[in-house]
Design an enzyme around this catalytic site. Structure first.
Site, PDB file in Angstrom:
ATOM      1  N   HIS A 117      26.062  32.294  41.773  1.00 28.52           N
ATOM      2  CA  HIS A 117      27.189  32.748  42.612  1.00 28.52           C
ATOM      3  C   HIS A 117      27.486  34.176  41.885  1.00 28.52           C
ATOM      4  O   HIS A 117      27.899  34.400  40.819  1.00 28.52           O
ATOM      5  CB  HIS A 117      28.606  32.095  42.071  1.00 28.52           C
ATOM      6  CG  HIS A 117      28.701  30.819  43.240  1.00 28.52           C
ATOM      7  ND1 HIS A 117      29.913  30.108  43.118  1.00 28.52           N
ATOM      8  CD2 HIS A 117      28.045  30.393  44.118  1.00 28.52           C
ATOM      9  CE1 HIS A 117      29.559  29.308  44.247  1.00 28.52           C
ATOM     10  NE2 HIS A 117      28.374  29.544  44.861  1.00 28.52           N
ATOM     11  N   TRP A 139      32.066  22.159  42.932  1.00 27.04           N
ATOM     12  CA  TRP A 139      32.825  22.768  41.696  1.00 27.04           C
ATOM     13  C   TRP A 139      34.057  22.288  41.830  1.00 27.04           C
ATOM     14  O   TRP A 139      34.758  21.807  42.994  1.00 27.04           O
ATOM     15  CB  TRP A 139      33.106  24.171  42.108  1.00 27.04           C
ATOM     16  CG  TRP A 139      34.060  24.958  41.158  1.00 27.04           C
ATOM     17  CD1 TRP A 139      34.049  25.170  39.734  1.00 27.04           C
ATOM     18  CD2 TRP A 139      35.625  25.045  41.351  1.00 27.04           C
ATOM     19  NE1 TRP A 139      35.007  25.695  39.113  1.00 27.04           N
ATOM     20  CE2 TRP A 139      36.067  25.767  40.455  1.00 27.04           C
ATOM     21  CE3 TRP A 139      36.217  25.076  42.516  1.00 27.04           C
ATOM     22  CZ2 TRP A 139      37.270  25.984  40.075  1.00 27.04           C
ATOM     23  CZ3 TRP A 139      37.557  25.256  42.409  1.00 27.04           C
ATOM     24  CH2 TRP A 139      38.244  25.878  41.354  1.00 27.04           C
ATOM     25  N   LYS A 145      32.839  26.252  34.677  1.00 24.28           N
ATOM     26  CA  LYS A 145      33.827  27.294  34.615  1.00 24.28           C
ATOM     27  C   LYS A 145      34.397  27.435  33.324  1.00 24.28           C
ATOM     28  O   LYS A 145      34.299  26.349  32.662  1.00 24.28           O
ATOM     29  CB  LYS A 145      34.833  27.054  35.791  1.00 24.28           C
ATOM     30  CG  LYS A 145      35.935  28.125  35.756  1.00 24.28           C
ATOM     31  CD  LYS A 145      36.628  28.206  37.186  1.00 24.28           C
ATOM     32  CE  LYS A 145      37.623  28.923  37.273  1.00 24.28           C
ATOM     33  NZ  LYS A 145      37.960  29.625  38.611  1.00 24.28           N
ATOM     34  N   ASP A 153      38.173  36.112  35.903  1.00 23.89           N
ATOM     35  CA  ASP A 153      37.370  35.445  37.246  1.00 23.89           C
ATOM     36  C   ASP A 153      38.029  35.981  38.492  1.00 23.89           C
ATOM     37  O   ASP A 153      38.312  35.215  39.358  1.00 23.89           O
ATOM     38  CB  ASP A 153      37.104  33.863  37.306  1.00 23.89           C
ATOM     39  CG  ASP A 153      36.084  33.392  38.121  1.00 23.89           C
ATOM     40  OD1 ASP A 153      35.408  34.262  38.662  1.00 23.89           O
ATOM     41  OD2 ASP A 153      36.395  32.337  38.783  1.00 23.89           O
ATOM     42  N   ASP A 200      30.006  35.056  45.836  1.00 18.50           N
ATOM     43  CA  ASP A 200      31.341  34.278  45.522  1.00 18.50           C
ATOM     44  C   ASP A 200      32.362  35.235  45.034  1.00 18.50           C
ATOM     45  O   ASP A 200      32.743  35.340  43.983  1.00 18.50           O
ATOM     46  CB  ASP A 200      31.267  33.088  44.455  1.00 18.50           C
ATOM     47  CG  ASP A 200      32.514  32.316  44.326  1.00 18.50           C
ATOM     48  OD1 ASP A 200      33.379  32.416  45.331  1.00 18.50           O
ATOM     49  OD2 ASP A 200      32.693  31.498  43.320  1.00 18.50           O
ATOM     50  N   GLU A 210      28.545  23.435  39.264  1.00 23.26           N
ATOM     51  CA  GLU A 210      29.166  24.780  38.746  1.00 23.26           C
ATOM     52  C   GLU A 210      30.243  24.563  37.790  1.00 23.26           C
ATOM     53  O   GLU A 210      31.216  24.050  38.127  1.00 23.26           O
ATOM     54  CB  GLU A 210      29.532  25.480  40.101  1.00 23.26           C
ATOM     55  CG  GLU A 210      30.216  26.951  39.814  1.00 23.26           C
ATOM     56  CD  GLU A 210      30.830  27.609  40.950  1.00 23.26           C
ATOM     57  OE1 GLU A 210      31.039  26.962  42.144  1.00 23.26           O
ATOM     58  OE2 GLU A 210      31.126  28.906  40.724  1.00 23.26           O
ATOM     59  N   ASP A 244      36.838  37.372  41.163  1.00 18.19           N
ATOM     60  CA  ASP A 244      36.243  37.439  42.462  1.00 18.19           C
ATOM     61  C   ASP A 244      36.332  38.849  43.101  1.00 18.19           C
ATOM     62  O   ASP A 244      36.631  38.745  44.401  1.00 18.19           O
ATOM     63  CB  ASP A 244      36.739  36.238  43.193  1.00 18.19           C
ATOM     64  CG  ASP A 244      35.840  34.971  42.337  1.00 18.19           C
ATOM     65  OD1 ASP A 244      34.683  35.027  42.401  1.00 18.19           O
ATOM     66  OD2 ASP A 244      36.925  34.155  42.188  1.00 18.19           O
ATOM     67  N   ASP A 266      27.916  31.178  37.818  1.00 18.34           N
ATOM     68  CA  ASP A 266      28.672  32.221  38.701  1.00 18.34           C
ATOM     69  C   ASP A 266      29.067  33.140  37.545  1.00 18.34           C
ATOM     70  O   ASP A 266      29.591  32.634  36.235  1.00 18.34           O
ATOM     71  CB  ASP A 266      29.990  31.306  39.037  1.00 18.34           C
ATOM     72  CG  ASP A 266      31.094  32.245  39.508  1.00 18.34           C
ATOM     73  OD1 ASP A 266      31.281  33.190  39.224  1.00 18.34           O
ATOM     74  OD2 ASP A 266      31.536  31.891  40.619  1.00 18.34           O
ATOM     75  N   HIS A 280      32.140  33.141  35.401  1.00 18.94           N
ATOM     76  CA  HIS A 280      32.721  31.938  34.719  1.00 18.94           C
ATOM     77  C   HIS A 280      32.316  31.814  33.030  1.00 18.94           C
ATOM     78  O   HIS A 280      31.952  30.891  32.808  1.00 18.94           O
ATOM     79  CB  HIS A 280      32.121  30.815  35.510  1.00 18.94           C
ATOM     80  CG  HIS A 280      32.740  30.543  36.750  1.00 18.94           C
ATOM     81  ND1 HIS A 280      32.491  29.467  37.506  1.00 18.94           N
ATOM     82  CD2 HIS A 280      33.576  31.312  37.568  1.00 18.94           C
ATOM     83  CE1 HIS A 280      33.372  29.354  38.759  1.00 18.94           C
ATOM     84  NE2 HIS A 280      34.182  30.570  38.476  1.00 18.94           N
TER      85      HIS A 280
HETATM   86  C1  RNT Z   1      35.918  28.883  41.649  1.00 16.08           C
HETATM   87  C2  RNT Z   1      34.431  28.655  41.925  1.00 16.08           C
HETATM   88  C3  RNT Z   1      34.020  28.341  43.178  1.00 16.08           C
HETATM   89  C4  RNT Z   1      34.549  28.922  44.319  1.00 16.08           C
HETATM   90  C5  RNT Z   1      34.325  28.545  45.726  1.00 16.08           C
HETATM   91  C6  RNT Z   1      35.298  28.831  46.786  1.00 16.08           C
HETATM   92  O1  RNT Z   1      36.090  29.343  40.605  1.00 16.08           O
HETATM   93  O2  RNT Z   1      33.634  29.854  41.639  1.00 16.08           O
HETATM   94  O3  RNT Z   1      32.453  28.506  43.536  1.00 16.08           O
HETATM   95  O4  RNT Z   1      35.015  30.267  44.326  1.00 16.08           O
HETATM   96  O5  RNT Z   1      33.597  27.337  45.663  1.00 16.08           O
HETATM   97 ZN    ZN Z   2      31.766  30.232  42.167  1.00 19.98          ZN
END
Ligand code: RNT
Ligand code: ZN
Length: 422
Positions: free
Chosen positions: A290, A189, A232, A298, A330, A230, A300, A263, A266
């Site tokens: 993720h 990523w 985003k 995003d 994640d 990955e 998290d 993810d 994302h």
């Molecule tokens: C960031 C991505 C990525 C990170 C990790 C730490 O937006 O989601 O996966 O969160 O690799």
């Molecule tokens: Zn991620």
């Protein structure tokens, strides 16, 4: 505290209720053996890593907020935290490590210099835990990422630096998978993108493609490592264009037979990752998930048992995709007890998979194919209040991990004895 007898009694009642719908709870519990969640080391220390004694996260669209005490300060604390986490989770997990968590022994090792030896102690730890390990290139929190570009950088020196980093991460991943006898998923990523309207979107994407081709040039046996990419949508400070968008990486993954990492933080808020699984799996062999909880962006947040996660789990289970879906987490919340956050989020993800394993798929499909859509809706609603909790509790009992709220006390104890002393 409920006695094992009470837990078993509640389970027996639940079992009968599920059996009425044609569901075998014992079989569902067995399936959970194959739900191996990869534990993201970065929940223990807010994505800091241990490159230097004062590693802190900077820029790159990743943001951990909060300063709750107890953050892991070194590798042994991360290991202790992970061991605690695993002791409170049913089933078997994996470790998901970022390159910035290498065992550098106080030495300054730049990202383009890392080697398998810097990760040997992690591999050894995984051996003692009898778990597999996954790996991630760390293309952020570094002076060479300060202008917001890494693999797509127009600064050739920087671009080469990051290509070299990813190459080395793949080599480390292959060595890891080889030693552990379980393929290591290596995820790439990058934060690359532009705050304001860029002109040369195409130029950056050409560079990213070129860099990935270079970084992925060496082929490794699939039994050792597998590449994932990955995408985003945007990051804070990178709102106008993300170089590695979903369109970009989906194309790349299909053309190059890599995994695509989905993810669920994302995408546009009304898009559902659960819906994407059966779409992308028509064209790629495997995916990486993720699991996270985006709040407005995003962010998290800790995963909870919400519809988003449940649809993802259901889509995996309905289609027997467990051998094609690698499950990672994640989220990183620094505002509450990190180990509590970790266990709560992981257990929520596990619950989603167990609920999905308890779905009367055959019945639902029959209704759907007969056009009985009211009946399908009604059954889906009824399923929400089935005694799932009794099955989950029994599963935890069988796995000899705390049942129900009991793990809260254990986390409080860990905080008292360990975390509060850091
Ligand atoms: C960031 C991505 C990525 C990170 C990790 C730490 O937006 O989601 O996966 O969160 O690799
Ligand atoms: Zn991620």
């Amino acid at each position: 505290m409920r006695t094992p007898e009470l837990i078993k009694q509640a389970y027996d009642l639940a079992k009968a209720q599920y059996a009425d719908l044609g569901i075998d709870t014992e079989a569902a519990i067995k399936i959970m053996k194959a739900v191996n969640i990869s534990l993201h080391c970065w929940q223990t220390d807010d994505v800091g890593g241990f490159e230097t004694p004062d590693s802190t996260l900077s820029g790159g669209g990743i943001q951990a907020t909060g300063n709750y005490p107890g953050k892991a300060r070194n590798i042994s604390e991360v290991k202790a935290d992970l061991e605690k986490v695993m002791s409170l989770l049913p089933g078997k997990q994996r470790l998901n490590l970022h390159a910035i968590y290498g065992d550098f022994q106080g030495e300054k090792v730049d990202r383009n210099e890392i080697e398998p030896k810097h990760f040997q102690s992690w591999i050894d730890w995984c051996k003692t835990q009898e778990i597999g390990m996954d790996f991630n290139a760390s293309c952020f929190s570094h002076p060479r990422a300060a202008d917001g570009y890494t693999l797509s950088s127009k600064n050739e020196e920087n671009r080469r630096f990051w290509v070299e980093h990813v190459k080395r991460c793949r080599e480390i991943s292959a060595e890891t998978g080889k030693q552990l006898g379980s393929p290591c998923v290596h995820n790439t990523w990058i934060p690359d993108g532009s705050k304001d309207t860029p002109i040369d979107r195409n130029g950056y994407r050409e560079l990213l493609k070129k860099s990935l081709d270079e970084a992925f040039e060496t082929e490794y046996p699939k039994d050792y490592m597998k590449d994932a990419v990955e995408s985003k949508l945007f990051g804070i400070g990178v709102e106008s264009m993300t170089v590695g968008s979903h369109d970009f990486y989906l194309g790349y993954a299909i053309q190059n037979n890599t995994l695509i990492c989905l993810d669920n933080g994302h995408f546009h808020p009304t898009e559902q990752v659960g819906d994407k699984i059966s779409a992308v799996l028509q064209f790629v062999d495997e995916i990486l998930l993720h699991l996270t909880r985006p709040i407005r962006w995003d962010s998290d947040h800790v995963v909870t048992l919400n519809e988003d996660i449940q649809l993802i789990a259901s889509e995996v289970m309905r289609n027997n995709f467990l051998d094609r879906v690698n499950i990672g987490l994640d989220f990183f919340d620094a505002s509450i007890n990190r180990i509590g956050a970790y266990v709560t989020g992981t257990r929520a993800a596990q619950k989603a998979f167990l609920i999905a394993a308890l779905e009367p798929k055959a019945k639902l499909i029959d209704l759907e194919e007969a056009g009985k859509n009211f009946e399908r809706l009604a059954l889906l609603e009824e399923l929400k209040t089935m005694p799932f909790g009794a099955v989950w509790d029994y599963y935890c009992l069988l796995e000899k991990v705390p049942v129900g709220t009991d793990y809260i006390d254990e986390i409080q104890q860990y905080e008292l004895e360990i975390l509060s002393k850091r």
